[in-house]
Design an enzyme around this catalytic site. Structure first.
Site, PDB file in Angstrom:
ATOM      1  CG  ASP A  67     -12.856  40.974  29.117  1.00 52.93           C
ATOM      2  OD1 ASP A  67     -11.644  41.172  29.320  1.00 52.93           O
ATOM      3  OD2 ASP A  67     -13.490  41.569  28.248  1.00 52.93           O
ATOM      4  CG  ASN A 136     -19.678  43.606  18.442  1.00 56.09           C
ATOM      5  OD1 ASN A 136     -19.121  44.217  19.350  1.00 56.09           O
ATOM      6  ND2 ASN A 136     -19.824  42.289  18.452  1.00 56.09           N
ATOM      7  CG  HIS A 138     -17.630  43.751  22.433  1.00 57.03           C
ATOM      8  ND1 HIS A 138     -17.270  42.929  21.386  1.00 57.03           N
ATOM      9  CD2 HIS A 138     -16.471  44.132  23.001  1.00 57.03           C
ATOM     10  CE1 HIS A 138     -15.955  42.830  21.337  1.00 57.03           C
ATOM     11  NE2 HIS A 138     -15.442  43.558  22.300  1.00 57.03           N
ATOM     12  CD  GLU A 143     -19.371  39.781  21.497  1.00 53.91           C
ATOM     13  OE1 GLU A 143     -19.549  40.930  21.067  1.00 53.91           O
ATOM     14  OE2 GLU A 143     -18.386  39.090  21.188  1.00 53.91           O
TER      15      GLU A 143
END
Ligand code: GLP
Length: 265
Positions: A67, A136, A138, A143
């Protein structure tokens, strides 16, 4: 999914580094998916050690970043291109021309995403994708509620992710709002997915992705569908897993050909 629980973050780096080093020895032109963040730093340090002390040659390796932030100026020290040049290309002796990163500074972000997928298609498949996991759940910057079949595209970073990454910037407001990330579908195309996790703040995410239901609320859980997914966690990151004894039992009884602790000479 193979799950390895080891005592310390350094052990995570050593075990993952052994697996990756063995791959590069057997296939010098391997295509490696490289992650940023703190999680893989011990892995890169272990690979750098193998380069220095054991003559591991990474010069023919092609690397694809997971990313990149959108909107940082070219050359920004916290752009993932710069981070990967600093933490991976230099220490491992990669050919800088063989590092591919999505172009987050492009005027046409949608086209940059399509171009990145094309490059992966042409030079891939990725032999081994290194992954961390966000608190979380990801992976990459996918996400919660990311599509399981998503490809490289723009995403809005969750407030929690921006807060977590604020430590790399002078102030939280400087963390970009958007990113380009390989999609979950892109990540699943890698031949091997190797996820590393350290520390108590990853414990819920690791329990969710390994033992929870497959749900886009925990994007990492899609790795339960991957044919060769490996998770290496330290005891703190593994502390909410239920089947810890089973993973230790499996590890102790691994057939020798499946072990990767000892890099091949
Ligand atoms: C980051 C990255 C991910 C990384 C994750 C966890 O923001 N985009 O690739 O795995 O979040 O980061 P860390 O390893 O620093 O905890």
């Amino acid at each position: 999914m193979q799950v390895y629980v080891v005592a310390t973050p350094a052990e995570v780096g050593r075990l993952a580094g052994a697996k990756i080093g063995a791959l590069i020895r057997s296939k010098p032109e391997a295509v490696l998916g490289v992650a940023t963040g703190s999680s893989p730093l011990d892995v890169y340090a272990e690979l750098a050690r193998q380069v220095k002390e054991e003559g591991l040659d990474c010069s023919k390796v092609t690397a694809f970043a997971l990313d990149e932030y959108v909107g940082l100026p070219v050359g920004h020290p916290e752009s993932y291109r710069k981070v990967l040049e600093r933490d991976v290309v230099g220490p491992l002796g990669l050919n800088p021309d063989k590092l591919n990163v999505p172009d987050g500074a492009s005027d046409d972000i949608a086209a940059a995403a399509i171009d990145y997928e094309r490059r992966i298609r042409e030079q891939g498949p990725v032999d081994l994708q290194i992954l961390g996991i966000g608190a979380n759940g990801h992976i990459g910057f996918n996400e919660p509620t990311s599509s399981f079949s998503s490809r490289t595209r723009i995403k809005t970073l969750a407030p929690k992710t921006r807060a977590d990454n604020a430590r790399f910037f002078d102030s939280p407001e400087q963390v970009p709002m958007h990113c380009l990330t390989q999609g979950l579908g892109t990540i699943l195309d890698a031949r091997t997915a190797l996820l590393v996790a350290q520390g108590e703040n990853k414990a819920a995410a690791i329990a969710g992705m390994v033992e929870g239901p497959v749900t886009s609320m925990c994007p990492g859980s899609i790795l339960q569908f991957h044919p060769d997914a490996i998770v290496i966690a330290d005891e703190a990151a593994a502390s909410q897993l239920k089947l810890t004894e089973y993973y230790a039992y499996t590890y102790e009884n691994l057939p020798s050909w499946q072990r990767f602790e000892q890099p091949q000479a």
